[in-house]
Write a protein that holds these residues in place. Structure first.
Motif, PDB file in Angstrom:
ATOM      1  N   GLY A 141      -4.530   4.890  -7.946  1.00 18.93           N
ATOM      2  CA  GLY A 141      -4.060   6.150  -7.219  1.00 18.93           C
ATOM      3  C   GLY A 141      -4.186   6.042  -5.861  1.00 18.93           C
ATOM      4  O   GLY A 141      -3.683   6.571  -4.799  1.00 18.93           O
ATOM      5  N   LEU A 142      -5.568   5.881  -5.697  1.00 18.47           N
ATOM      6  CA  LEU A 142      -6.181   6.198  -4.458  1.00 18.47           C
ATOM      7  C   LEU A 142      -5.769   4.984  -3.318  1.00 18.47           C
ATOM      8  O   LEU A 142      -5.622   5.394  -2.134  1.00 18.47           O
ATOM      9  N   LEU A 143      -5.374   3.963  -4.000  1.00 22.01           N
ATOM     10  CA  LEU A 143      -5.039   2.707  -3.091  1.00 22.01           C
ATOM     11  C   LEU A 143      -3.787   2.891  -2.596  1.00 22.01           C
ATOM     12  O   LEU A 143      -3.203   2.738  -1.449  1.00 22.01           O
ATOM     13  N   ALA A 144      -2.886   3.556  -3.533  1.00 21.19           N
ATOM     14  CA  ALA A 144      -1.282   3.950  -3.372  1.00 21.19           C
ATOM     15  C   ALA A 144      -1.504   4.886  -2.092  1.00 21.19           C
ATOM     16  O   ALA A 144      -0.706   4.945  -1.316  1.00 21.19           O
ATOM     17  N   ASN A 176      -1.951   4.397   5.753  1.00 19.33           N
ATOM     18  CA  ASN A 176      -2.334   3.467   6.595  1.00 19.33           C
ATOM     19  C   ASN A 176      -2.251   2.305   5.889  1.00 19.33           C
ATOM     20  O   ASN A 176      -3.344   2.014   5.573  1.00 19.33           O
ATOM     21  N   TRP A 177      -1.078   1.303   6.139  1.00 14.70           N
ATOM     22  CA  TRP A 177      -1.203   0.138   5.282  1.00 14.70           C
ATOM     23  C   TRP A 177      -2.026  -0.799   5.972  1.00 14.70           C
ATOM     24  O   TRP A 177      -2.887  -1.581   5.344  1.00 14.70           O
ATOM     25  N   LEU A 183     -14.370   1.748  12.636  1.00 11.48           N
ATOM     26  CA  LEU A 183     -14.140   0.973  13.790  1.00 11.48           C
ATOM     27  C   LEU A 183     -12.554   0.840  14.203  1.00 11.48           C
ATOM     28  O   LEU A 183     -12.099   1.288  15.256  1.00 11.48           O
ATOM     29  N   ILE A 184     -11.721   0.419  13.228  1.00  8.23           N
ATOM     30  CA  ILE A 184     -10.356   0.270  13.518  1.00  8.23           C
ATOM     31  C   ILE A 184      -9.716   1.458  13.714  1.00  8.23           C
ATOM     32  O   ILE A 184      -8.761   1.912  14.507  1.00  8.23           O
ATOM     33  N   ALA A 185      -9.917   2.742  12.786  1.00  8.51           N
ATOM     34  CA  ALA A 185      -9.375   4.123  12.889  1.00  8.51           C
ATOM     35  C   ALA A 185      -9.767   4.681  14.178  1.00  8.51           C
ATOM     36  O   ALA A 185      -8.656   5.286  14.759  1.00  8.51           O
ATOM     37  N   ILE A 186     -10.963   4.456  14.721  1.00  7.44           N
ATOM     38  CA  ILE A 186     -11.324   5.131  16.012  1.00  7.44           C
ATOM     39  C   ILE A 186     -10.431   4.224  17.048  1.00  7.44           C
ATOM     40  O   ILE A 186      -9.939   5.292  17.935  1.00  7.44           O
ATOM     41  N   VAL A 187     -10.330   2.883  16.978  1.00  7.71           N
ATOM     42  CA  VAL A 187      -9.396   2.578  18.036  1.00  7.71           C
ATOM     43  C   VAL A 187      -7.971   2.779  18.040  1.00  7.71           C
ATOM     44  O   VAL A 187      -7.391   3.207  18.967  1.00  7.71           O
ATOM     45  N   ALA A 242      -9.031  11.858   8.322  1.00 11.78           N
ATOM     46  CA  ALA A 242      -9.922  12.614   7.491  1.00 11.78           C
ATOM     47  C   ALA A 242      -9.757  12.277   5.993  1.00 11.78           C
ATOM     48  O   ALA A 242     -10.381  11.998   5.122  1.00 11.78           O
ATOM     49  N   ALA A 243      -8.394  12.346   5.824  1.00 11.56           N
ATOM     50  CA  ALA A 243      -7.783  12.014   4.432  1.00 11.56           C
ATOM     51  C   ALA A 243      -8.136  10.514   3.994  1.00 11.56           C
ATOM     52  O   ALA A 243      -8.403  10.142   2.914  1.00 11.56           O
ATOM     53  N   PHE A 244      -7.816   9.507   5.083  1.00 13.27           N
ATOM     54  CA  PHE A 244      -7.945   8.198   4.701  1.00 13.27           C
ATOM     55  C   PHE A 244      -9.559   8.036   4.334  1.00 13.27           C
ATOM     56  O   PHE A 244     -10.106   7.379   3.248  1.00 13.27           O
TER      57      PHE A 244
END
Length: 592
Positions: A151-154, A160-161, A264-268, A281-283
C-alpha cells in the motif's frame, strides 16, 4: 528426514484449506489495517499544502475526528484478524495432535525401539504448539506488513515514481541477504532441535532412575551429562541468534542509504519546483513508515525457519509407517478363538546395521516347529538371548516372522484382522505397565468411558488376582487412583493388578513373560495363585527363568541359539539329562 521448505510449507497450507472462509476474513481485516497505515501519509499532503495556507480552515475540525475514527477501525480490524487466525490455528493444532498421537498408537514395535520417549513427547506436545504459534505470528506479520508495504509503495509511486524506484533498490538487496542467512538458520535450527531432544532425554533418564542415581552417587555424573547438553544447546542458540540478528541491522542500513538518496534527489527536485512541501513531507513520511514493516518482514525469517524445522519434525513422525495390517476385504474376523496355535518353520531376524554390511542380519529364531493345543500350558526356557521373548512376541504380531508362518485355529495369523487377533490374547509381563487412573480403569483398560466399565466383572477379576483385601483397605476402593505407573502400590500388588486386567479381558490365549520375577516369596506365592486362577482353561505360553514355577506345565520347550533343542514334560526333560536338566541342577544347587 529432511524435507524441502516448499514441501513442508505446502503441507502446512493443506491443513488450512478447510478453514479458508475464516482465513479470508482475517486477510480482509489485515488489509484494512494496512490501508489505515497508508492513509496517514496521504493525510499529510493536503494538510501541509492547503492547511497552512487557509485552504482547509472550514474542514480542520474533521481531521481529529478522522484520526480517532481511523484508530478505532484499525484496532477493531487488528482484533478481528488475530481472533479469526487464532481460531484457525487452534483447530489445526487439535487435528495435528490427534493425527500424531493416532500414528503413535498404530506405529510398529520397531519404531518405539528406535525413538526415545523424550523425543516423542517433544514432538507431540511442544513442537506442534511451537510450529503453529510461530507460523501464526509469522502469518499475521507477513500478511499485514506485506500489505502495508504494498500500500505504501503504491502511494509512493502515485506521489513520485522516480523517487520510488530509488526506494525499490533495497528490496533485491534485502532478499539476497535473507536467502543467504536462511540456509545457515535452517542448519542451526536442526542442531538446536536435536540437542533439545537429547537434553530432555537426560532429564527423563535421571528422573526415572533417581534411586540408582542416589545409591551410586551419580548426581555429579548426571549433572555433567546435563551441563554438556545444555552448553551445546546454548552454543547453537547463540549462533542462531547471531545469524538471525543480522537481518534487521542490514535492513536498517540499506533502508537508511535509500532514504539518504531519496532526500538528496527530493531536495534537488524541490529546488527546481518539481515537488511541493506537502508532497515531500508525505513521501518522506510514507518512506519512514515503510521501514518499520520491512524490518518486521526481515525479522520473520528466523522464527519462520524455526517453524518450518518444527513442521518437518512433525511430518517426519506422521510419515512413519503403520503396523502391517490386513486391509483386504477378505480379511478374516475372529470373535472367539479356540486357542490352537501352530508354528511351521518359523524364523526371525533383526536387521543389524554394521560396518561390514548394511544388509547383515542376526538370526534370532530358526526352524521353529511346534503345535500347541487348546488349553495347553507350554513353558519356554533357555539361556538369555535364546529367543524366548521374541518367539512369543510373534503371536500378537508385534513382529512378523521372516520365515515360515504361525497358524491360529488352522489359519495364518496374518490373515486375521489385527484388532481381532489381539483381542484373543491376554498378556502379563515382568515389566508391568499401569496408568495414572483408577484401579477399575486399569483392570478394564480399553473401555473408553468409565460408565461402560462392568464393575461386577472388575470385582471378580480383582478377587481372582488375590487383591480383594488390598482393595477393601483403600478409602475409594476400585475408584482409587494408583499414581504414575502404579507407584502407590507395591511390586506384588502391581503384578496382581496386571493379572486382574488379563482376567477381565478373558482372552482364550495367555502369554506370561517372567510374570513372577523380582518378587519376594510372599508376593510370589500370591501372584502364582492368581496366575493359576488365570490359566485355567486357557492356552498359556509361559516364559520363566525360575524353573520351579513351570514344573507343572504340560510341556516345556527348551530354546538355545534360536532353536527348540528339547521338548517334553519336566520329568521327561530331567531324565534326558540335557540342557534343561543342567539348568535345573544349576538353579537348585545355587539355592542350596
Amino acid at each position: 528426514m529432511k524435507l524441502p521448505n516448499h514441501q513442508v510449507f505446502l503441507r502446512v497450507i493443506s491443513y488450512l484449506k478447510p478453514h479458508k472462509s475464516m482465513i479470508i476474513l482475517a486477510l480482509l481485516a489485515m488489509a484494512v489495517v494496512a490501508a489505515t497505515e497508508t492513509s496517514i501519509p496521504a493525510l499529510m499532503k493536503p494538510l501541509l499544502d492547503r492547511g497552512f495556507t487557509g485552504g482547509l480552515n472550514d474542514k480542520l475540525w474533521q481531521i481529529p475526528l478522522f484520526l480517532v475514527g481511523l484508530a478505532f477501525i484499525r484496532g477493531a480490524a487488528q482484533f478481528l484478524s488475530n481472533y479469526w487466525l487464532n481460531r484457525v490455528i487452534n483447530e489445526v493444532l487439535l487435528i495435528l495432535r490427534e493425527q500424531m498421537f493416532a500414528r503413535l498408537l498404530h506405529a510398529p514395535t520397531e519404531f518405539f525401539q528406535q525413538s526415545t520417549a523424550a523425543n516423542l513427547i517433544n514432538t507431540v506436545v511442544f513442537e506442534v504448539n511451537n510450529v503453529l504459534s510461530i507460523l501464526s505470528s509469522v502469518a499475521i506479520n507477513l500478511v499485514r506488513d506485506s500489505l502495508t508495504v504494498i500500500g505504501l509503495l503504491a502511494y509512493l509511486f502515485y506521489l513520485n515514481w522516480s523517487l520510488t524506484l530509488v526506494v525499490m533498490i533495497i528490496f533485491p538487496i534485502i532478499g539476497f541477504t535473507i536467502s543467504r542467512i536462511n540456509k545457515r538458520l535452517r542448519a542451526l535450527g536442526r542442531d538446536q532441535q536435536k540437542y533439545t531432544s537429547e537434553l530432555a532425554y537426560v532429564v527423563e533418564e535421571a528422573s526415572a532412575g533417581h534411586k540408582v542415581v542416589k545409591l551410586n552417587s551419580g548426581q555429579a555424573y548426571e549433572m555433567h551429562r546435563f551441563s554438556e547438553m545444555a552448553k551445546q544447546l546454548r552454543k547453537f542458540a547463540i549462533r542462531a541468534s547471531i545469524a538471525g540478528g543480522l537481518n534487521q541491522p542490514i535492513t536498517q542500513i540499506v533502508a537508511s542509504m535509500a532514504l539518504s538518496g531519496v532526500l538528496l534527489i527530493a531536495i534537488v527536485q524541490s529546488s527546481s519546483g518539481g515537488t511541493t512541501v506537502g508532497e515531500f513531507a508525505a513521501f518522506v513520511t510514507a518512506m519512514l513508515l515503510i521501514i518499520s514493516p520491512l524490518k518486521h518482514l526481515a525479522d520473520i525469517n528466523q522464527p519462520l525457519q524455526r517453524g518450518l524445522i518444527a513442521a518437518e519434525m512433525i511430518f517426519g513422525l506422521m510419515d512413519q509407517p503403520l503396523e502391517k495390517q490386513v486391509d483386504k476385504e477378505n480379511a478374516k474376523s475372529l470373535k472367539l478363538s479356540r486357542g490352537n496355535l501352530e508354528f511351521e518353520g518359523v524364523g526371525f531376524s533383526y536387521q543389524q546395521v554394521q560396518q561390514e554390511s548394511l544388509d547383515s542380519q542376526r538370526e534370532v529364531l530358526r526352524d521353529i516347529d511346534l503345535k500347541i493345543v487348546s488349553g495347553e500350558v507350554i513353558a519356554f526356557v533357555g539361556p538369555s538371548g535364546s529367543g524366548k521373548t521374541t518367539l512369543v512376541n510373534l503371536v500378537p504380531r508385534f513382529y512378523s516372522p521372516t520365515k515360515g508362518r504361525i497358524l491360529l485355529d488352522g489359519h495364518p495369523i496374518d490373515e486375521y484382522k489385527l484388532t481381532d487377533l489381539r483381542l484373543q490374547i491376554g498378556f502379563v509381563s515382568q515389566d508391568v505397565i499401569l496408568f495414572n487412573d483408577t484401579i477399575a480403569a486399569n483392570v478394564a483398560y480399553g473401555i473408553v468411558h468409565q460408565a461402560d466399565i462392568d464393575r461386577v466383572k472388575v470385582t471378580q477379576a480383582i478377587a481372582a488376582a488375590n487383591l480383594t483385601e488390598m482393595i477393601r483397605d483403600l478409602p475409594d476402593g476400585i475408584d482409587t487412583v494408583i499414581g504414575d505407573n502404579g507407584n502407590r502400590l507395591s511390586g506384588g500388588q502391581r503384578q496382581r493388578l496386571a493379572i486382574a486386567r488379563a482376567v477381565y479381558k478373558n482372552a482364550p490365549i495367555l502369554i506370561l513373560d517372567e510374570a513372577t520375577s523380582a518378587l519376594d516369596s510372599e508376593s510370589e506365592r500370591l501372584v502364582q495363585q492368581a496366575l493359576e486362577n488365570l490359566m485355567q482353561g486357557r492356552t498359556t505360553l509361559v516364559i520363566a527363568h525360575r524353573l520351579s514355577t513351570i514344573e507343572n506345565a504340560d510341556r516345556i520347550a527348551v530354546l538355545e541359539y534360536g532353536r527348540i533343542v528339547e521338548l517334553g514334560t519336566h520329568a521327561e526333560l530331567i531324565d534326558q539329562g540335557g540342557l534343561y536338566s543342567s539348568l535345573h541342577r544349576l538353579q537348585f544347587s545355587t539355592k542350596a
